[in-house]
Design a protein around this motif. Structure first.
Motif, PDB file in Angstrom:
ATOM      1  N   ILE A   1      -0.065  12.704   2.686  1.00  0.00           N
ATOM      2  CA  ILE A   1       0.333  11.433   2.057  1.00  0.00           C
ATOM      3  C   ILE A   1       0.126  10.262   3.013  1.00  0.00           C
ATOM      4  O   ILE A   1      -0.445   9.227   2.648  1.00  0.00           O
TER       5      ILE A   1
ATOM      6  N   ASP B   1      -5.780   5.579   5.171  1.00  0.00           N
ATOM      7  CA  ASP B   1      -7.162   5.310   4.750  1.00  0.00           C
ATOM      8  C   ASP B   1      -7.218   4.102   3.816  1.00  0.00           C
ATOM      9  O   ASP B   1      -8.093   3.235   3.955  1.00  0.00           O
ATOM     10  N   SER B   2      -6.281   4.036   2.856  1.00  0.00           N
ATOM     11  CA  SER B   2      -6.260   2.912   1.911  1.00  0.00           C
ATOM     12  C   SER B   2      -5.996   1.594   2.633  1.00  0.00           C
ATOM     13  O   SER B   2      -6.610   0.561   2.342  1.00  0.00           O
TER      14      SER B   2
ATOM     15  N   THR C   1       0.829  -1.202   0.000  1.00  0.00           N
ATOM     16  CA  THR C   1       0.000   0.000   0.000  1.00  0.00           C
ATOM     17  C   THR C   1       0.863   1.252   0.000  1.00  0.00           C
ATOM     18  O   THR C   1       0.568   2.217  -0.719  1.00  0.00           O
ATOM     19  N   MET C   2       1.934   1.248   0.806  1.00  0.00           N
ATOM     20  CA  MET C   2       2.822   2.411   0.842  1.00  0.00           C
ATOM     21  C   MET C   2       3.516   2.619  -0.502  1.00  0.00           C
ATOM     22  O   MET C   2       3.578   3.741  -1.017  1.00  0.00           O
ATOM     23  N   LYS C   3       4.053   1.547  -1.082  1.00  0.00           N
ATOM     24  CA  LYS C   3       4.780   1.679  -2.350  1.00  0.00           C
ATOM     25  C   LYS C   3       3.862   2.170  -3.473  1.00  0.00           C
ATOM     26  O   LYS C   3       4.288   2.922  -4.354  1.00  0.00           O
ATOM     27  N   ASP C   4       2.576   1.739  -3.453  1.00  0.00           N
ATOM     28  CA  ASP C   4       1.631   2.202  -4.471  1.00  0.00           C
ATOM     29  C   ASP C   4       1.388   3.706  -4.377  1.00  0.00           C
ATOM     30  O   ASP C   4       1.089   4.360  -5.388  1.00  0.00           O
ATOM     31  N   ALA C   5       1.497   4.261  -3.163  1.00  0.00           N
ATOM     32  CA  ALA C   5       1.171   5.668  -2.950  1.00  0.00           C
ATOM     33  C   ALA C   5       2.391   6.585  -3.008  1.00  0.00           C
ATOM     34  O   ALA C   5       2.231   7.803  -3.080  1.00  0.00           O
ATOM     35  N   LEU C   6       3.597   6.010  -2.957  1.00  0.00           N
ATOM     36  CA  LEU C   6       4.805   6.831  -2.874  1.00  0.00           C
ATOM     37  C   LEU C   6       5.543   6.903  -4.210  1.00  0.00           C
ATOM     38  O   LEU C   6       5.274   6.137  -5.140  1.00  0.00           O
ATOM     39  N   ARG C   7       6.492   7.818  -4.263  1.00  0.00           N
ATOM     40  CA  ARG C   7       7.320   7.969  -5.469  1.00  0.00           C
ATOM     41  C   ARG C   7       8.523   7.027  -5.418  1.00  0.00           C
ATOM     42  O   ARG C   7       8.849   6.495  -4.366  1.00  0.00           O
TER      43      ARG C   7
ATOM     44  N   ARG D   1      -3.486   9.466   3.606  1.00  0.00           N
ATOM     45  CA  ARG D   1      -4.057   8.793   2.435  1.00  0.00           C
ATOM     46  C   ARG D   1      -3.674   7.307   2.437  1.00  0.00           C
ATOM     47  O   ARG D   1      -4.508   6.436   2.162  1.00  0.00           O
ATOM     48  N   ILE D   2      -2.411   7.013   2.794  1.00  0.00           N
ATOM     49  CA  ILE D   2      -1.980   5.616   2.907  1.00  0.00           C
ATOM     50  C   ILE D   2      -2.757   4.908   4.002  1.00  0.00           C
ATOM     51  O   ILE D   2      -3.207   3.766   3.845  1.00  0.00           O
TER      52      ILE D   2
END
Length: 424
Positions: free
Chosen positions: A373, A379-380, A339-345, A376-377
Motif C-alpha cells: 500500500i 509511486d503515485s 494522495t494517501m486518502k485516495d489510496a486508503l480506506r 503504491r502511494i
C-alpha cells in the motif's frame, strides 16, 4: 401567581441551569483547544530538535571523538558547519549548542552558558522558563547505542503564549507552587487525568498540565462575563413573564424555550467546532497527533485496534521550501495527504505528526500488505504532474496488536524511517 411560580420552578430554573452548564462546558472546550495550540508548538520544537540530533554525519564525528580518533579542535571544526546547516529552519529557535564530554563543540546564535547538570537518560526532555517565555529542549545524541553528546535548544515561546489570549479567555502558564496556591483558595468542581476545573465566588478556572513539564496552562473566566449573554436573555424573559401575567404564560414559555433551544444549538455547534479544531490539521486536513491522546475519548480509537503503524517523512523537504518557497512546500504537504486518502480506506488514519512527518495507521493489515500500500502511494506521489521537481518520502513501519502497543510501534517505525532515510 401559583401557576407562575410552578412555571418558574419547573421551566425557567432548569432552563437557566442547562444554559449555564453548556456555557461552562463550551468554555472548557475552548480552554482545551488552547492547550492543543501550546502542545502543538512544543511538539514541533521537540521533533525539529530530534531531527538535528539524529543526523548521521554529526553522530559519526562524535563517535570518532569519543574513541580518540579526533581531537577536540578537529571535532569543533567539523561540527560547527554541520550543526548550523539548516538549523535556522526551526521556527522560533533563539539559540542552541552541542556538547560532548562536558565540552561545547558547536553553537548557534551565541547561546547563554549552561551551568546545570545534563540528564544522563537517552530520552529527549524539555522544560519551560516562565521568566523568559522560553522552551528548553535537551536532545541526546545516540551512536551505536551509546550517548555521545547532547544538543541543547532554546525556543522563544512568546509568540505561542500570545496565541493563548483569544475569544475573551486569557491563558497563562503557571508553576507547581502557583498551582498549589490557587487550589488552596478554591473549591473543586471536576478533576480529570490532565486537568482540574475549580471555582470560587466570582471565577471559574481551567487548569491543565503541560505534558513533559512541571508547568500548567491556567485559564480563568469571570462568571459575570461568562454568563452575561445567558443572564441578559433569561432576565429579559423573566421580567416579561411576570409583567404579562397568566394570560401570556404559554406564549412566553414558547418564546423562552425557543431562544433556549437556539442557544443550546449554538453552544453545541461551538463545542463541535473546537473538537474539529484540535483534532484536524487546518492545512492538510489530516488528523493532528492529538488524536493519539484523545482518540479513545472521541470514540475514534479502541483498545482492540490492531494493524501497522507507518512513519513517513518527506525527502529533502527543506530544499523545496528554500528553492520554491514555503507556500509551495505547503502545497506538497496537501497533495501528499490527498494522495494517501485516495489510496486508503475510511477506517485508516492519516496523522500529521509534526512538520513534514506523517503517521499512517493501517487497521487490520499485516506488514507485507502495508508495504504494498505505501509503495503504491509513493509511486503515485512521485508521479504527480503538477510538480516539476523530484518529490518523495522515506518511511518505516511496525505491527501493533492493540492500543497499548501503539506508542512503542510508533517509536520503532520512526527509527526504521531514519534508517531508510540514511540509506537513501
Amino acid at each position: 401567581m401559583g401557576m407562575l411560580l410552578v412555571v418558574y420552578l419547573v421551566v425557567y430554573l432548569p432552563m437557566v441551569n442547562n444554559l449555564r452548564s453548556l456555557t461552562v462546558e463550551n468554555m472548557h472546550m475552548a480552554a482545551h483547544y488552547k492547550m492543543t495550540i501550546l502542545q502543538r508548538e512544543i511538539n514541533q520544537s521537540v521533533v525539529g530538535s530530534k531531527g538535528i540530533s539524529t543526523r548521521s554525519l554529526l553522530k559519526e564525528s562524535l563517535y570518532r571523538y569519543r574513541n580518540g580518533e579526533l581531537s577536540l579542535d578537529e571535532l569543533r571544526t567539523i561540527s560547527q558547519s554541520r550543526f548550523t546547516d539548516g538549523i535556522d529552519t526551526l521556527e522560533n529557535l533563539k539559540s542552541a549548542f552541542r556538547v560532548s564530554n562536558g565540552k561545547i563543540i558547536a553553537t548557534y546564535n551565541n547561546p547563554k552558558p549552561y551551568d546545570e547538570e545534563i540528564p544522563s537518560g537517552n530520552e529527549i526532555i524539555y522544560s519551560i522558563d516562565l521568566q523568559k517565555d522560553e522552551l528548553r529542549v535537551i536532545s541526546p545524541i545516540l551512536s551505536n547505542g551509546q550517548i555521545v553528546g547532547h544538543d541543547i535548544f532554546y525556543y522563544d515561546l512568546g509568540p505561542t503564549i500570545s496565541k493563548l489570549d483569544m475569544e475573551g479567555l486569557k491563558g497563562t502558564v503557571v508553576t507547581d507552587e502557583e498551582m498549589t496556591s490557587i487550589l488552596s483558595s478554591s473549591s473543586y468542581v471536576d478533576i480529570g487525568d490532565t486537568h482540574v476545573i475549580i471555582e470560587d465566588n466570582s471565577t471559574i478556572y481551567h487548569i491543565e498540565s503541560i505534558p513533559g513539564t512541571h508547568e500548567y496552562l491556567f485559564i480563568p473566566a469571570e462568571k459575570k462575563v461568562l454568563f452575561n449573554s445567558v443572564n441578559r436573555m433569561t432576565t429579559t424573559n423573566l421580567l416579561s413573564f411576570f409583567a404579562i401575567g397568566i394570560i401570556f404564560i404559554v406564549a412566553s414559555n414558547l418564546i423562552t424555550t425557543k431562544l433556549a433551544k437556539e442557544r443550546i444549538v449554538a453552544l453545541e455547534s461551538g463545542r463541535e467546532m473546537y473538537r474539529s479544531k484540535y483534532l484536524i490539521d487546518p492545512l492538510t486536513g489530516a488528523y493532528t497527533r492529538r488524536v493519539l491522546l484523545d482518540g479513545k475519548d472521541e470514540k475514534l480509537l479502541t483498545n482492540d485496534i490492531s494493524g501497522v503503524a507507518v512513519m513517513m517523512d518527506l525527502t529533502d523537504f527543506k530544499s523545496i521550501n528554500d528553492n520554491h518557497g514555503h507556500r509551495e512546500g505547503d502545497r506538497v504537504l496537501v497533495k501528499l495527504v490527498e494522495t494517501m486518502k485516495d489510496a486508503l480506506r475510511e477506517e485508516d488514519f492519516v496523522i500529521r505528526y509534526g512538520g513534514d512527518e506523517f503517521l499512517v495507521l493501517l487497521r487490520e493489515c499485516d506488514l507485507d500488505e502495508a508495504r504494498v500500500i505505501i509503495e503504491r502511494i509513493r509511486d503515485s506521489f512521485r508521479l504527480l504532474p503538477q510538480f516539476k521537481y523530484n518529490i518523495d518520502f522515506d518511511f518505516g513501519m511496525e505491527y501493533f496488536n492493540n492500543l497499548s502497543e501503539l506508542n512503542s510501534s510508533i517509536e520503532k517505525s520512526d527509527e526504521r524511517m531514519y534508517i531508510h532515510k540514511s540509506k537513501n
